[in-house]
Write an enzyme that holds these catalytic residues in place. Structure first.
Site: not given
Ligand code: GRF
Length: 214
Positions: A16, A94, A110, A112, A139, A148
């Site tokens: 998403t 990963r 990234n 998080h 974040s 992270d």
């Molecule tokens: C998100 O909540 C992101 O913060 C975390 O993994 C999830 C990925 O969701 N790292 P999507 O695959 O983008 O829907």
């Protein structure tokens, strides 16, 4: 005409956030273009999203490689082959080797699901609930070798309701993520992110991070 940075998005799942980035990048003046999507999982739905948007995809299954170094080297090969300038990790599950991360220093983001530095790692929503955290969110940060870690460009923040469940928090965080990631990529791609002599991140000249509220 804006010159658009060439971006690869690395995923492992639903994608998403990838979708939010692809949608934002359709805007004529958005400073980045998603030109490659790489998944380590062959069945990640994000691959379907990318194919629908006619963006090239690659599956690089970590199970096909003897160790992280060779897996990362294969990813690097694809990134170089596509002249990638910026990398977005979007639900990529990963851990990348320090060598790979250092090679992309300042050029890899990234997302998080917590207000870093709180709740690094997994199960962030359950941990925030257990602590009755006053605020929770997401974040977007530059990636450094430690998990992270790295300067935060954008945070999306909200106050959890008194009866909020893990599912509620996950949904609220996801909504904010879909605003925060396109903003962060746009700031990085347009040159709006700098690090001052003291190591403090500046977003368009102001001390970061940029905060979005729900
Ligand atoms: C998100 O909540 C992101 O913060 C975390 O993994 C999830 C990925 O969701 N790292 P999507 O695959 O983008 O829907």
């Amino acid at each position: 005409m804006v010159s658009k940075k060439r971006v690869a998005v690395l995923i492992s799942g639903g994608g998403t956030n990838l979708q939010a980035l692809m949608d934002a990048a359709l805007e004529p003046d958005y400073p980045a273009r998603i030109v490659l999507v790489i998944s380590n999982k062959p069945d990640a739905f994000g691959l379907t999203r990318a194919a629908r948007a006619q963006i090239p995809t690659r599956v690089i299954n970590h199970r096909d490689y003897p160790d992280r170094t060779e897996f990362d080297a294969r990813i690097q090969e694809e990134l170089e082959g596509a002249d990638i300038e910026l990398v977005c990790l979007a639900g990529f599950m990963r851990i990348l080797t320090p060598g790979f991360v250092t090679a992309w220093s300042g050029r890899m983001l990234n997302i998080h699901p917590s207000l870093l530095p709180a709740y690094k790692g997994l199960n962030t929503h359950a941990r925030a609930l257990a602590d009755r955290a006053e605020r929770h969110g997401c974040s977007v940060h530059l990636v450094e070798p430690a998990l992270d870690s790295g300067p935060v460009l954008v945070q999306g923040s909200f106050a959890p309701g008194p009866d909020a469940t893990v599912e509620d928090l996950a949904a609220q965080v996801h909504r904010l993520e879909h605003r925060a990631y396109p903003l962060a990529l746009s700031l990085l791609a347009s040159g709006g992110v700098t690090i001052d002599a003291a190591g403090q991140i500046l977003i368009e000249g102001a001390p970061g991070p940029r905060i979005l509220k729900s």
